[in-house]
Design a protein around this motif. Structure first.
Motif, PDB file in Angstrom:
ATOM      1  N   GLU A  90       0.843  -1.200   0.000  1.00  0.00           N
ATOM      2  CA  GLU A  90       0.000   0.000   0.000  1.00  0.00           C
ATOM      3  C   GLU A  90       0.882   1.255   0.000  1.00  0.00           C
ATOM      4  OE1 GLU A  90      -3.170   1.899   3.247  1.00  0.00           O
ATOM      5  OE2 GLU A  90      -2.276  -0.077   3.566  1.00  0.00           O
ATOM      6  N   ALA A  91       0.453   2.289  -0.722  1.00  0.00           N
ATOM      7  CA  ALA A  91       1.237   3.524  -0.789  1.00  0.00           C
ATOM      8  C   ALA A  91       1.310   4.184   0.584  1.00  0.00           C
ATOM      9  CB  ALA A  91       0.617   4.479  -1.799  1.00  0.00           C
ATOM     10  N   ALA A  92       2.413   4.838   0.824  1.00  0.00           N
ATOM     11  CA  ALA A  92       2.582   5.590   2.067  1.00  0.00           C
ATOM     12  C   ALA A  92       3.116   6.973   1.713  1.00  0.00           C
ATOM     13  CB  ALA A  92       3.542   4.857   2.997  1.00  0.00           C
ATOM     14  N   SER A  93       3.167   7.832   2.713  1.00  0.00           N
ATOM     15  CA  SER A  93       3.667   9.194   2.485  1.00  0.00           C
ATOM     16  C   SER A  93       5.020   9.366   3.163  1.00  0.00           C
ATOM     17  CB  SER A  93       2.679  10.212   3.057  1.00  0.00           C
ATOM     18  OG  SER A  93       2.658  10.082   4.475  1.00  0.00           O
ATOM     19  N   LEU A  94       5.682  10.450   2.796  1.00  0.00           N
ATOM     20  CA  LEU A  94       6.943  10.784   3.453  1.00  0.00           C
ATOM     21  C   LEU A  94       6.725  10.929   4.954  1.00  0.00           C
ATOM     22  CD1 LEU A  94       9.892  11.760   3.596  1.00  0.00           C
ATOM     23  CD2 LEU A  94       9.097  14.024   2.885  1.00  0.00           C
ATOM     24  N   GLU A  95       5.635  11.570   5.331  1.00  0.00           N
ATOM     25  CA  GLU A  95       5.382  11.779   6.762  1.00  0.00           C
ATOM     26  C   GLU A  95       5.191  10.443   7.485  1.00  0.00           C
ATOM     27  OE1 GLU A  95       6.000  14.574   8.201  1.00  0.00           O
ATOM     28  OE2 GLU A  95       6.487  15.253   6.166  1.00  0.00           O
ATOM     29  N   GLU A  96       4.496   9.522   6.820  1.00  0.00           N
ATOM     30  CA  GLU A  96       4.315   8.200   7.437  1.00  0.00           C
ATOM     31  C   GLU A  96       5.669   7.495   7.582  1.00  0.00           C
ATOM     32  OE1 GLU A  96       0.149   6.188   6.298  1.00  0.00           O
ATOM     33  OE2 GLU A  96       1.178   7.069   4.556  1.00  0.00           O
ATOM     34  N   TYR A  97       6.494   7.661   6.584  1.00  0.00           N
ATOM     35  CA  TYR A  97       7.811   7.026   6.653  1.00  0.00           C
ATOM     36  C   TYR A  97       8.636   7.631   7.788  1.00  0.00           C
ATOM     37  CZ  TYR A  97      12.577   5.628   5.425  1.00  0.00           C
ATOM     38  OH  TYR A  97      13.856   5.135   5.463  1.00  0.00           O
ATOM     39  N   LYS A  98       8.612   8.949   7.876  1.00  0.00           N
ATOM     40  CA  LYS A  98       9.358   9.608   8.947  1.00  0.00           C
ATOM     41  C   LYS A  98       8.873   9.121  10.316  1.00  0.00           C
ATOM     42  CE  LYS A  98      10.576  14.087   6.906  1.00  0.00           C
ATOM     43  NZ  LYS A  98      10.267  15.520   6.969  1.00  0.00           N
ATOM     44  N   ALA A  99       7.562   9.034  10.447  1.00  0.00           N
ATOM     45  CA  ALA A  99       6.994   8.574  11.723  1.00  0.00           C
ATOM     46  C   ALA A  99       7.405   7.124  11.990  1.00  0.00           C
ATOM     47  CB  ALA A  99       5.474   8.706  11.683  1.00  0.00           C
ATOM     48  N   PHE A 100       7.457   6.341  10.921  1.00  0.00           N
ATOM     49  CA  PHE A 100       7.823   4.929  11.055  1.00  0.00           C
ATOM     50  C   PHE A 100       9.256   4.798  11.570  1.00  0.00           C
ATOM     51  CE2 PHE A 100       9.920   1.294   9.021  1.00  0.00           C
ATOM     52  CZ  PHE A 100       9.184   0.253   9.542  1.00  0.00           C
ATOM     53  N   VAL A 101      10.199   5.509  10.920  1.00  0.00           N
ATOM     54  CA  VAL A 101      11.594   5.354  11.346  1.00  0.00           C
ATOM     55  C   VAL A 101      11.879   6.096  12.659  1.00  0.00           C
ATOM     56  CG1 VAL A 101      12.514   4.897   9.039  1.00  0.00           C
ATOM     57  CG2 VAL A 101      12.440   7.266   9.874  1.00  0.00           C
ATOM     58  N   ALA A 102      11.000   7.040  12.994  1.00  0.00           N
ATOM     59  CA  ALA A 102      11.214   7.788  14.239  1.00  0.00           C
ATOM     60  C   ALA A 102      11.188   6.868  15.461  1.00  0.00           C
ATOM     61  CB  ALA A 102      10.160   8.887  14.377  1.00  0.00           C
ATOM     62  N   GLU A 103      10.548   5.732  15.302  1.00  0.00           N
ATOM     63  CA  GLU A 103      10.531   4.768  16.408  1.00  0.00           C
ATOM     64  C   GLU A 103      11.920   4.191  16.672  1.00  0.00           C
ATOM     65  OE1 GLU A 103       7.626   1.704  15.882  1.00  0.00           O
ATOM     66  OE2 GLU A 103       6.120   3.141  15.176  1.00  0.00           O
ATOM     67  N   TYR A 104      12.774   4.241  15.642  1.00  0.00           N
ATOM     68  CA  TYR A 104      14.111   3.652  15.788  1.00  0.00           C
ATOM     69  C   TYR A 104      15.090   4.723  16.268  1.00  0.00           C
ATOM     70  CZ  TYR A 104      12.106  -0.382  13.512  1.00  0.00           C
ATOM     71  OH  TYR A 104      11.324  -1.467  13.232  1.00  0.00           O
ATOM     72  N   THR A 105      14.882   5.139  17.483  1.00  0.00           N
ATOM     73  CA  THR A 105      15.798   6.131  18.066  1.00  0.00           C
ATOM     74  C   THR A 105      17.153   5.465  18.263  1.00  0.00           C
ATOM     75  OG1 THR A 105      15.199   5.442  20.282  1.00  0.00           O
ATOM     76  CG2 THR A 105      13.900   7.234  19.305  1.00  0.00           C
TER      77      THR A 105
END
Lengths: 80, 753
Positions: free
Chosen positions: B290-305
């Motif tokens: 499913e397509a995602a957005s840049l913001e969703e991606y940023k939020a996704f990787v933000a979990e990997y502090t």
């Protein structure tokens, strides 16, 4: 006997020590330090022994890489 | 002054070495030296070093690096020792052999006709009784391109079986799927030239120093050229590669997905992303597709502090930040990886996440900025991936399950529409599973050694005991020969001619230098003689030689994303390799794939500087892929992680390097590397016999105490046929690539009583 040409890359500032160490090996002839950190070396030994010589070169402290540029066995197959 | 012949030869050797440094050297004159030098490609790894083979009479007497190929005259010691130890090995197979009384009877020498008839009869009868899906071909990334193309055509269009797979499934399949899912087409966009322009190297899951020594030398040269060049080596083992690293980053095996996502997070947090590049050239997708957005991606990787990455991987948080900044802030970053990334149950995801880093920073499509997957075999790329010699593929990036692609191939091959089966064949692990179950009854093996290399060998060896096995082989010590019903002696390397395609999309020709030894034959001849006897229409194989096959394959590539129509046999004879795309005979080959004006498929007037034409929207995909643990992490019962790999003096299953006495003496048998802290706890000293016990089997190895391995990790090389370490491994595969996870399984470690 086989003859192999080697190009040995050494860590910065260690060329002279490495050249002395390799030059002390009986089957090896060194042909000088080039571009600051490369030694040209020729190995002259039975082909069965070549790899152990390559490894001995590789294991000399200060050696970073050891590339083989040529290997001829002609003298073993067609002696002088 | 008289110069002895020996002195002359030594002087010549020194001159050749010096010329590899670019020094002008006068050509040697004199009577010494081979009659001729024949151009070829090294038989070992996927670096694809050019060689020149010296021939006197009908004997190969010398070898040197090709100064005009990318290796600039250099070879590693394995390549330099191909002659005479491997070519003239005492155990070369020079006559066809069959077992007349079943698997337990001895192999007996027979004529070619008897061997071919024997094999063909079994295949023909199997197809008549059980259908084409009961026969299979298992090929190799060491086979010549023409051999793989021909075998694929024979099986898929001639025998109507898509059961065509091979050992690249065991090493490169995750890289293939990674490129496909991220960029739309397989094969890298960069080349080795990028090494000379990079200012940051991110090497992960690759022991380049030992597995690709000539590339390591090139990286070392680049490092020496400028103090600004930084090298990061991320690897649970502190291998020789780390000797030139600015940072060696050990991490808990199987946690690199967390690291890669964590790096992405830091890149956004530090505002080191390239928004313009992201907007113009990329799209985002979730794991579901499913397509995602840049913001969703940023939020996704933000979990990997960094702190979370530290918790998962053991890498200090500060180092996570430092690596990410080195990568993103560099003017040009190259990522290099190999089996540490590919041979994983999440290997495709790991590939995607490396590509992500390049895409979010725009570290791609410029000299020195590229992801570049290193290849383990000399022709996995050109021979198997490009020709589509895998269960799900057809030539030049076509897919078996795509009707339009099947029809294109049927038309081109001149067979009726509907000839090629619509369902993909069995990938390697499934193939051997089906052999165990009795569904696949006859297997043709070419140029590989599955009885040594399959995972979970105790489970899959019975497959080879059960099925009828026809095998082409050069060397008598290949483990799989124990199970072969018929053995075809194959002409080895410089005894035949054909094309290899290496890591950097470079196709290069190995010309025949000497005649095949004994009664061995070129494999294309064996395949055609075999296929005709099984019943394949001879019109499907109208070839007199390998050059004819190349000509057909070259024409087939025309207009495809793999276009190498301009790489004619004549050009290959004259030039030391050409990188595709190369659509016309006057095209020099391509360094920067997908780049306007560089890649001939993206013309100079294209509106975008970069065009990922393999993808329907012309954009690369940035994937949202979470960290997931390996299939079998260490646990309380099996507290260590076992990993496997190569050593510099041995290659694959040692059927070639094992012939070189000193190579073999350096590493005559497998061993287990143990960290000193672990050794102390276990009461193990150097040389002690140590038991590795996994859920599959247990084996004993001599211990090497070394801090190469981090605590909790043990390493065994896999070359030793007397200690088949794959007996210890599970057979979990990546869900997409079907590549097994050879790099991680849990084990007990204890001193032998």
């Amino acid at each position: 006997m086989a003859i192999a040409g080697l190009l040995v890359r050494v860590l910065s500032g260690q060329a002279e020590e490495v050249e002395a160490a390799i030059g002390a090996m009986p089957e090896m002839t060194t042909y000088g330090v080039h571009h600051d950190n490369h030694l040209v070396v020729v190995a002259d030994a039975p082909h069965e022994k070549m790899e152990i010589l390559f490894r001995q070169v590789r294991d000399v402290p200060g050696v970073l890489t050891c590339a083989v540029t040529s290997m001829t066995l002609e003298d073993e197959l067609f002696p002088e | 002054m008289a110069v002895s012949r020996r002195e002359f030869l030594k002087g010549s050797a020194a001159a050749v070495a010096l010329s590899a440094l670019g020094a002008p050297v006068l050509a040697a004159t004199g009577s010494a030296g081979p009659d001729k030098w024949v151009k070829g490609v090294c038989r070992y790894c996927g670096t694809g070093c050019g060689v020149l083979i010296g021939v006197k009479g009908d004997k190969a007497v010398a070898i040197k690096g090709d100064p005009n190929n990318h290796n600039e005259g250099k070879l590693c010691q394995k390549g330099a020792l191909l002659i005479p130890a491997v070519v003239y090995a005492k155990d070369r197979i020079t006559d066809p052999m069959i077992r007349k009384g079943g698997k337990k009877s001895p192999l007996e020498k027979v004529s070619w006709e008897e061997a071919l008839d024997f094999a063909a009869k079994h295949f023909r009868e199997t197809i008549q009784k059980d259908g084409p899906q009961a026969v299979a071909y298992y090929g190799s990334g060491q086979a010549l391109t023409e051999e793989s193309y021909l075998a694929n055509k024979i099986w898929k269009a001639g025998l109507r079986s898509n059961n065509v797979d091979g050992n690249p499934r065991l090493c490169m399949a995750s890289a293939v799927a990674g490129y496909l899912t991220s960029f739309g087409k397989d094969e890298p966009m960069g080349t080795y030239n990028d090494i000379d322009n990079a200012t940051c190297f991110f090497i992960i899951g690759s022991n380049t120093s030992e597995a690709h020594p000539i590339l390591f030398d090139r990286i070392a040269r680049r490092k020496e050229s400028s103090p600004d060049v930084k090298i990061i080596v991320a690897d649970p083992r502190r291998t020789n590669t780390a000797r030139i690293a600015d940072m060696h980053v050990p991490f808990k095996p199987g946690t690199d997905l967390a690291l890669l996502n964590g790096m992405a997070n830091v890149i956004f947090r530090e505002e080191l992303d390239n928004t313009r590049f992201i907007d113009r050239y990329t799209a985002f997708k979730k794991g579901t597709g499913e397509a995602a957005s840049l913001e969703e991606y940023k939020a996704f990787v933000a979990e990997y502090t960094p702190e979370k990455v530290q918790e998962i991987s053991g890498i200090p948080a500060a180092d996570v930040v430092k690596i990410a900044k080195l990568f993103a802030e560099s003017t040009a970053a190259v990522s290099l990886w190999c089996m540490g990334i590919n041979q994983r149950s999440k290997g495709v995801w790991a590939n995607n996440l490396i590509h992500n880093l390049h895409l979010i920073t725009g570290q791609i499509g410029r000299p020195g900025a590229t992801p570049l997957s290193l290849t383990g075999q000399p022709n996995a790329c050109g021979g198997v991936r490009d020709t589509g010699c895998l269960a799900h593929l057809l030539p030049a990036g076509r897919m078996v399950e795509n009707e339009q692609h099947r029809n294109q191939m049927e038309d081109f091959w001149g067979v009726p529409r509907g000839t090629i089966q619509p369902k993909m064949g069995l990938h390697t692990v499934a193939l051997f599973e089906n052999m165990v179950q009795g569904n696949v009854k006859a297997l043709f093996i070419h140029c590989t050694n599955p009885a040594h290399t399959l995972p979970h060998l105790n489970k899959y060896t019975p497959a080879l005991e059960k099925a009828f096995v026809a095998q082409t082989e050069c060397f008598m010590d290949a483990e799989t020969l124990k199970y072969a019903d018929v053995v075809f002696p194959a002409a080895f390397w410089c005894e035949t001619d054909g094309v290899y395609g290496c890591t950097e999309r470079r196709y290069a020709l190995t010309e025949q230098a000497i005649p095949p030894l004994g009664n061995s034959r070129p494999v294309i001849q064996v395949l055609m003689d075999f296929a005709k006897r099984v019943g394949v229409d001879p019109k499907l194989m109208p070839y007199k030689n390998a050059a004819d096959i190349w000509e057909e394959w070259r024409k087939l590539s025309k207009g495809s994303p793999y276009d190498f129509f301009g790489i004619t046999r004549n050009r290959l004879k004259k030039e030391s390799g050409i990188k595709w795309p190369c659509p016309t005979e006057d095209h020099p080959g391509t360094n920067l794939r997908y780049v306007r004006g560089e890649d001939p498929l993206v013309p100079k007037d294209h509106p975008d500087r970069i065009f990922f034409y393999g993808s329907p929207n012309g954009k690369a995909t940035i994937w949202l892929r979470p960290h997931q643990p390996p299939f079998e992490p260490a646990d309380a019962e099996y507290p260590f992680v076992l990993t496997t790999g190569r050593v510099i003096d041995q290659w694959h299953t040692a059927t070639m390097t094992g012939k070189v006495p000193e190579l073999h003496r350096a590493y005559p048998s497998a061993f287990v590397e143990i960290n000193p802290d672990d050794a102390q706890k276990l009461g193990v000293k150097n040389g002690d016999q140590v038991v590795l016990e996994t859920r599959r089997d247990k084996m004993t190895f001599p211990a090497r105490i070394t801090d190469t391995c981090m605590p909790g990790l043990v390493f065994c090389p896999f070359f030793d046929k007397a200690k088949l370490v794959n007996r210890l491994f599970h057979d979990a595969v990546d869900a997409a690539s079907k590549e097994p996870e050879y790099k991680i399984c849990s084990t007990k470690v204890y001193k032998q009583a």
